[in-house]
Design a protein around this motif. Structure first.
Motif, PDB file in Angstrom:
ATOM      1  N   HIS A  55       3.426 -58.274  59.542  1.00 43.02           N
ATOM      2  CA  HIS A  55       4.267 -58.235  60.734  1.00 43.02           C
ATOM      3  C   HIS A  55       4.787 -56.830  60.998  1.00 43.02           C
ATOM      4  O   HIS A  55       4.829 -56.370  62.137  1.00 43.02           O
ATOM      5  CB  HIS A  55       5.428 -59.224  60.570  1.00 43.02           C
ATOM      6  CG  HIS A  55       6.234 -59.378  61.815  1.00 43.02           C
ATOM      7  ND1 HIS A  55       7.295 -58.576  62.111  1.00 43.02           N
ATOM      8  CD2 HIS A  55       6.102 -60.257  62.852  1.00 43.02           C
ATOM      9  CE1 HIS A  55       7.803 -58.937  63.260  1.00 43.02           C
ATOM     10  NE2 HIS A  55       7.103 -59.956  63.737  1.00 43.02           N
ATOM     11  N   ARG A  56       5.179 -56.137  59.943  1.00 42.21           N
ATOM     12  CA  ARG A  56       5.637 -54.754  60.108  1.00 42.21           C
ATOM     13  C   ARG A  56       4.517 -53.876  60.681  1.00 42.21           C
ATOM     14  O   ARG A  56       4.741 -53.040  61.562  1.00 42.21           O
ATOM     15  CB  ARG A  56       6.113 -54.186  58.777  1.00 42.21           C
ATOM     16  CG  ARG A  56       7.436 -54.760  58.282  1.00 42.21           C
ATOM     17  CD  ARG A  56       7.842 -54.123  56.965  1.00 42.21           C
ATOM     18  NE  ARG A  56       9.065 -54.709  56.428  1.00 42.21           N
ATOM     19  CZ  ARG A  56      10.288 -54.294  56.759  1.00 42.21           C
ATOM     20  NH1 ARG A  56      10.411 -53.299  57.615  1.00 42.21           N
ATOM     21  NH2 ARG A  56      11.347 -54.861  56.245  1.00 42.21           N
ATOM     22  N   GLU A  57       3.308 -54.089  60.175  1.00 40.43           N
ATOM     23  CA  GLU A  57       2.183 -53.303  60.673  1.00 40.43           C
ATOM     24  C   GLU A  57       1.915 -53.628  62.142  1.00 40.43           C
ATOM     25  O   GLU A  57       1.590 -52.739  62.939  1.00 40.43           O
ATOM     26  CB  GLU A  57       0.948 -53.580  59.831  1.00 40.43           C
ATOM     27  CG  GLU A  57       1.054 -53.051  58.394  1.00 40.43           C
ATOM     28  CD  GLU A  57      -0.157 -53.437  57.550  1.00 40.43           C
ATOM     29  OE1 GLU A  57      -1.031 -54.149  58.089  1.00 40.43           O
ATOM     30  OE2 GLU A  57      -0.231 -53.006  56.376  1.00 40.43           O
ATOM     31  N   ALA A  58       2.041 -54.919  62.496  1.00 37.87           N
ATOM     32  CA  ALA A  58       1.836 -55.302  63.892  1.00 37.87           C
ATOM     33  C   ALA A  58       2.884 -54.670  64.799  1.00 37.87           C
ATOM     34  O   ALA A  58       2.585 -54.216  65.903  1.00 37.87           O
ATOM     35  CB  ALA A  58       1.864 -56.831  64.025  1.00 37.87           C
ATOM     36  N   VAL A  59       4.132 -54.653  64.329  1.00 35.12           N
ATOM     37  CA  VAL A  59       5.200 -54.029  65.112  1.00 35.12           C
ATOM     38  C   VAL A  59       4.942 -52.539  65.263  1.00 35.12           C
ATOM     39  O   VAL A  59       5.144 -51.959  66.336  1.00 35.12           O
ATOM     40  CB  VAL A  59       6.570 -54.294  64.462  1.00 35.12           C
ATOM     41  CG1 VAL A  59       7.653 -53.472  65.133  1.00 35.12           C
ATOM     42  CG2 VAL A  59       6.918 -55.773  64.554  1.00 35.12           C
ATOM     43  N   ALA A  60       4.484 -51.893  64.177  1.00 33.17           N
ATOM     44  CA  ALA A  60       4.174 -50.463  64.247  1.00 33.17           C
ATOM     45  C   ALA A  60       3.052 -50.205  65.248  1.00 33.17           C
ATOM     46  O   ALA A  60       3.110 -49.260  66.035  1.00 33.17           O
ATOM     47  CB  ALA A  60       3.787 -49.943  62.854  1.00 33.17           C
ATOM     48  N   ALA A  61       2.012 -51.068  65.233  1.00 37.13           N
ATOM     49  CA  ALA A  61       0.916 -50.906  66.186  1.00 37.13           C
ATOM     50  C   ALA A  61       1.404 -51.126  67.619  1.00 37.13           C
ATOM     51  O   ALA A  61       0.997 -50.416  68.546  1.00 37.13           O
ATOM     52  CB  ALA A  61      -0.214 -51.890  65.856  1.00 37.13           C
ATOM     53  N   ALA A  66       3.041 -48.974  72.891  1.00 35.15           N
ATOM     54  CA  ALA A  66       4.116 -48.734  73.861  1.00 35.15           C
ATOM     55  C   ALA A  66       4.290 -47.247  74.121  1.00 35.15           C
ATOM     56  O   ALA A  66       4.483 -46.820  75.261  1.00 35.15           O
ATOM     57  CB  ALA A  66       5.421 -49.352  73.346  1.00 35.15           C
ATOM     58  N   VAL A  67       4.218 -46.449  73.053  1.00 37.84           N
ATOM     59  CA  VAL A  67       4.362 -44.993  73.210  1.00 37.84           C
ATOM     60  C   VAL A  67       3.212 -44.441  74.046  1.00 37.84           C
ATOM     61  O   VAL A  67       3.413 -43.615  74.943  1.00 37.84           O
ATOM     62  CB  VAL A  67       4.412 -44.317  71.828  1.00 37.84           C
ATOM     63  CG1 VAL A  67       4.279 -42.799  71.962  1.00 37.84           C
ATOM     64  CG2 VAL A  67       5.728 -44.653  71.130  1.00 37.84           C
ATOM     65  N   PRO A 253       6.008 -67.262  59.119  1.00 35.07           N
ATOM     66  CA  PRO A 253       5.809 -66.931  60.529  1.00 35.07           C
ATOM     67  C   PRO A 253       4.700 -65.910  60.685  1.00 35.07           C
ATOM     68  O   PRO A 253       4.597 -64.974  59.904  1.00 35.07           O
ATOM     69  CB  PRO A 253       7.174 -66.364  60.952  1.00 35.07           C
ATOM     70  CG  PRO A 253       7.779 -65.871  59.677  1.00 35.07           C
ATOM     71  CD  PRO A 253       7.300 -66.805  58.613  1.00 35.07           C
ATOM     72  N   ALA A 254       3.873 -66.105  61.686  1.00 34.16           N
ATOM     73  CA  ALA A 254       2.796 -65.156  61.976  1.00 34.16           C
ATOM     74  C   ALA A 254       2.771 -64.909  63.477  1.00 34.16           C
ATOM     75  O   ALA A 254       3.047 -65.813  64.261  1.00 34.16           O
ATOM     76  CB  ALA A 254       1.441 -65.708  61.520  1.00 34.16           C
ATOM     77  N   PRO A 255       2.473 -63.690  63.912  1.00 39.15           N
ATOM     78  CA  PRO A 255       2.451 -63.401  65.338  1.00 39.15           C
ATOM     79  C   PRO A 255       1.354 -64.183  66.037  1.00 39.15           C
ATOM     80  O   PRO A 255       0.274 -64.372  65.508  1.00 39.15           O
ATOM     81  CB  PRO A 255       2.169 -61.893  65.391  1.00 39.15           C
ATOM     82  CG  PRO A 255       1.528 -61.587  64.074  1.00 39.15           C
ATOM     83  CD  PRO A 255       2.136 -62.534  63.094  1.00 39.15           C
ATOM     84  N   GLU A 262       7.201 -57.274  69.031  1.00 40.30           N
ATOM     85  CA  GLU A 262       7.811 -56.063  69.576  1.00 40.30           C
ATOM     86  C   GLU A 262       9.176 -55.847  68.916  1.00 40.30           C
ATOM     87  O   GLU A 262       9.923 -56.802  68.749  1.00 40.30           O
ATOM     88  CB  GLU A 262       8.004 -56.181  71.091  1.00 40.30           C
ATOM     89  CG  GLU A 262       6.725 -56.301  71.877  1.00 40.30           C
ATOM     90  CD  GLU A 262       6.999 -56.396  73.374  1.00 40.30           C
ATOM     91  OE1 GLU A 262       8.194 -56.323  73.738  1.00 40.30           O
ATOM     92  OE2 GLU A 262       6.042 -56.545  74.143  1.00 40.30           O
ATOM     93  N   ASP A 263       9.474 -54.591  68.590  1.00 42.17           N
ATOM     94  CA  ASP A 263      10.822 -54.291  68.142  1.00 42.17           C
ATOM     95  C   ASP A 263      11.646 -53.854  69.344  1.00 42.17           C
ATOM     96  O   ASP A 263      11.143 -53.746  70.466  1.00 42.17           O
ATOM     97  CB  ASP A 263      10.803 -53.211  67.038  1.00 42.17           C
ATOM     98  CG  ASP A 263      10.249 -51.898  67.551  1.00 42.17           C
ATOM     99  OD1 ASP A 263      10.386 -50.906  66.844  1.00 42.17           O
ATOM    100  OD2 ASP A 263       9.672 -51.846  68.661  1.00 42.17           O
ATOM    101  N   ASP A 264      12.919 -53.598  69.120  1.00 44.15           N
ATOM    102  CA  ASP A 264      13.819 -53.285  70.224  1.00 44.15           C
ATOM    103  C   ASP A 264      13.394 -52.022  70.957  1.00 44.15           C
ATOM    104  O   ASP A 264      13.437 -51.958  72.187  1.00 44.15           O
ATOM    105  CB  ASP A 264      15.255 -53.138  69.703  1.00 44.15           C
ATOM    106  CG  ASP A 264      15.826 -54.465  69.232  1.00 44.15           C
ATOM    107  OD1 ASP A 264      15.272 -55.510  69.644  1.00 44.15           O
ATOM    108  OD2 ASP A 264      16.792 -54.465  68.452  1.00 44.15           O
ATOM    109  N   LEU A 265      12.978 -50.999  70.199  1.00 43.25           N
ATOM    110  CA  LEU A 265      12.601 -49.737  70.838  1.00 43.25           C
ATOM    111  C   LEU A 265      11.350 -49.909  71.697  1.00 43.25           C
ATOM    112  O   LEU A 265      11.267 -49.358  72.801  1.00 43.25           O
ATOM    113  CB  LEU A 265      12.375 -48.656  69.774  1.00 43.25           C
ATOM    114  CG  LEU A 265      12.012 -47.267  70.313  1.00 43.25           C
ATOM    115  CD1 LEU A 265      13.088 -46.768  71.267  1.00 43.25           C
ATOM    116  CD2 LEU A 265      11.818 -46.271  69.168  1.00 43.25           C
TER     117      LEU A 265
END
Length: 461
Positions: A55-61, A66-67, A253-255, A262-265
Motif C-alpha cells: 500500500h505504501r508503494e502504491a501511494v508513492a506511485a 500526481a506530481v 485491506p488491498a487497493p 491517494e495520500d493527502d498531498l
C-alpha cells in the motif's frame, strides 16, 4: 489372595498409566494445535505487513503520477499564459497565476513530504499486533493445560496406589477378574501388560466393583481445556476461513483495481491541477476570443480598405472619364457638340447637357423635388449654334452672341416654375443650395448684375 492383590495392583497401575497416557496425548495435541495457530498467526502478520508495504508503494506511485500530472498542468498553463499575455488583461490572468503558484508550492513539497498509510493500513498493523498477543496467550494456555493434565494424572496414580486393592464384596468377583484372559484363550501371563490392561478395562464396562470405578473418570476431565480448540483430535485444523488459515481472521485491506490509493498531498495536488486546468481553459478561451476578434477586425479593415480602394479607383476612373469627355467636348466648337456626346436629363423634354453637368443636375433635381414635391421646370439647356442664332434673332440682347453662350458648351440651363423670378421661395432655395451640387447663378445674371437673369444657372463643377 496374593494373586488377587497382585492383579489388583497391576490393574491400578495400568489404569494410572492409561490416564497419564491420555493426559499426555491430549496435552501433546494442544501443544501441536497451539504451534499450528502460532505459525498461521505469524503467516498472517507477514501477509499484513506485505499489504502495508504494498500500500505504501502504491501511494508513492500515486504521488509520482500526481506530481507528473501537476508538472504537465503547470507547463501547459505557462505556455497559454505566455501567448495570452498580449491579448488578455492582467486582471483576467490573475486567477490562473494564483492557481499555478499554489500548484507549484504543492509540487515543491512532494519530494520531502512523508507518505502516511491510510486508515485501512493502520488497521492492518493494529490487527497484526493484536494477533501477536493472542498467539502468546494461546501458547501460554496450552502450556498451563499440559501441566495441569500431568499433575492430575500423577495425583490419580498415587491415589490408586496408596489405597491398595479394592475390597471384594463376594466370592464371585475373583472369577470375574480372570474371566477376560480365559475368554480370549491366549493364556497370557497374568503379570504381563495385556492382562493388566484387560483388568483395568473391565471395571469401566460397568460389571466391576464400585471402588475401582472412580479413577476412570479422570481421563475425560483432561480433555476439557482443548474443547474450545477442536472437538476431534484427529481432524485437520480449518485453513480456508481466513487469510493464512485463521478462522475469523479479517482480510487485509488491498487497493481496488479501479481506484489507486491517494495520500493527502496527492489529493491536494490533483485538486490544484483541476483548478489550474480550469483556469488555463478559461484563459485559453479568452485568448482565442481576443485573437478571433483581432482577426475579424483585421479582416474587416482589410475589406474596408479594399472597398475604399475599389471605390476610389472607380471614382478616379469616373473622374478620368468625365475629364476625358470634357476635354473631348472642348475640341468641339461652341454649339457644335454632337448629340451622342451629350447626356439626357431625367426631367425629360429632350434636354441634354454635358454628361458631368447632367449628373450634377440630377442630384440637384432630387433635393429640389424633396423640398417642393416636383422637379424644377427647364426652358432651355444645350443650345446648338443654329439655336443661338435663332434666339438672338428673337430675343435680341437677352441671348448671347452666337458661338459665345455657355448653352453652346452644354453647361447652362434656364429654369422656370418660380425659379425664374427673384425673391420667390423657389429662387431663394436655389440661391442657398444650388452651390452644394456644383451649380451657380453668375454675377452678371444676379439681381445687381449687368444683365439680371434669375432663370440662368451654370454648372461650375
Amino acid at each position: 489372595m496374593r494373586v488377587s492383590r497382585s492383579r489388583a495392583l497391576a490393574g491400578a497401575a495400568a489404569k494410572g498409566g492409561l490416564v497419564l497416557a491420555l493426559a499426555l496425548s491430549v496435552g501433546g495435541y494442544t501443544v501441536a494445535e497451539s504451534a499450528t495457530q502460532q505459525a498461521t498467526v505469524e503467516a498472517e502478520q507477514t501477509q499484513q505487513r506485505a499489504v502495508v508495504e504494498a500500500h505504501r508503494e502504491a501511494v508513492a506511485a500515486e504521488r509520482q503520477r500526481a506530481v507528473a500530472t501537476g508538472q504537465d498542468a503547470v507547463a501547459d498553463a505557462e505556455a497559454v499564459r505566455t501567448v495570452a499575455a498580449s491579448t488578455v488583461s492582467e486582471a483576467d490572468l490573475a486567477p490562473l497565476t494564483a492557481a499555478v503558484d499554489r500548484l507549484s508550492a504543492l509540487l515543491s513539497e512532494a519530494p520531502t513530504a512523508p507518505i502516511a498509510p491510510t486508515d485501512g493500513a493502520d488497521a492492518a498493523v493494529e490487527d497484526a499486533a493484536a494477533d501477536d498477543v493472542a498467539a502468546d496467550d494461546v501458547v501460554t494456555d496450552a502450556a498451563t493445560d499440559d501441566a495441569a493434565a500431568v499433575d492430575r494424572s500423577d495425583r490419580a496414580s498415587r491415589a490408586t496406589g496408596d489405597r491398595g486393592p479394592a475390597p471384594t464384596t463376594g466370592t464371585q468377583d475373583a472369577p470375574q477378574a480372570t474371566a477376560t484372559p480365559a475368554a480370549d484363550g491366549t493364556g497370557a501371563d497374568p503379570d504381563g501388560a495385556a492382562p493388566a490392561a484387560a483388568d483395568a478395562a473391565a471395571p469401566e464396562q460397568g460389571a466391576g466393583t464400585s471402588g475401582t470405578a472412580a479413577p476412570a473418570t479422570s481421563a475425560p476431565a483432561t480433555a476439557a481445556p482443548t474443547s474450545d480448540v477442536a472437538t476431534d483430535p484427529g481432524a485437520t485444523p480449518e485453513t480456508t476461513t481466513g487469510p493464512g488459515g485463521i478462522e475469523g481472521a479479517t482480510e487485509a485491506p488491498a487497493p481496488a483495481d479501479d481506484a489507486a490509493p491517494e495520500d493527502d498531498l496527492s489529493a491536494e495536488i490533483l485538486a490544484a491541477v483541476a483548478t489550474v486546468t480550469e483556469q488555463t481553459a478559461r484563459v485559453q478561451a479568452a485568448a482565442d476570443a481576443a485573437l478571433a476578434a483581432q482577426q475579424a477586425a483585421a479582416a474587416a479593415q482589410q475589406a474596408a480598405d479594399a472597398s475604399a480602394a475599389q471605390a476610389a479607383a472607380a471614382a478616379a476612373a469616373e473622374a478620368a472619364a468625365k475629364e476625358a469627355q470634357r476635354v473631348s467636348l472642348d475640341a468641339y466648337a461652341n454649339g457644335r457638340v454632337p448629340a451622342d456626346a451629350l447626356c439626357d436629363l431625367a426631367v425629360g423634354g429632350g434636354h441634354q447637357l454635358r454628361c458631368d453637368a447632367a449628373e450634377a443636375f440630377a442630384a440637384l433635381d432630387a433635393a429640389y423635388t424633396a423640398e417642393f414635391g416636383e422637379s424644377p421646370a427647364i426652358s432651355d439647356s444645350y443650345r446648338s449654334y443654329a439655336a443661338q442664332v435663332a434666339c438672338r434673332r428673337v430675343k435680341g440682347y437677352l441671348c448671347a452672341v452666337p458661338g459665345t453662350s455657355n448653352h453652346g458648351r452644354g453647361v447652362a440651363v434656364d429654369l422656370a416654375g418660380g425659379v425664374e423670378t427673384f425673391g420667390t421661395r423657389q429662387h431663394r432655395w436655389m440661391a442657398a443650395n444650388a452651390g452644394d451640387f456644383g451649380w451657380d447663378l453668375p454675377d452678371w445674371a444676379s439681381s445687381g448684375g449687368s444683365k439680371p437673369e434669375p432663370w440662368h444657372w451654370e454648372f461650375i463643377g
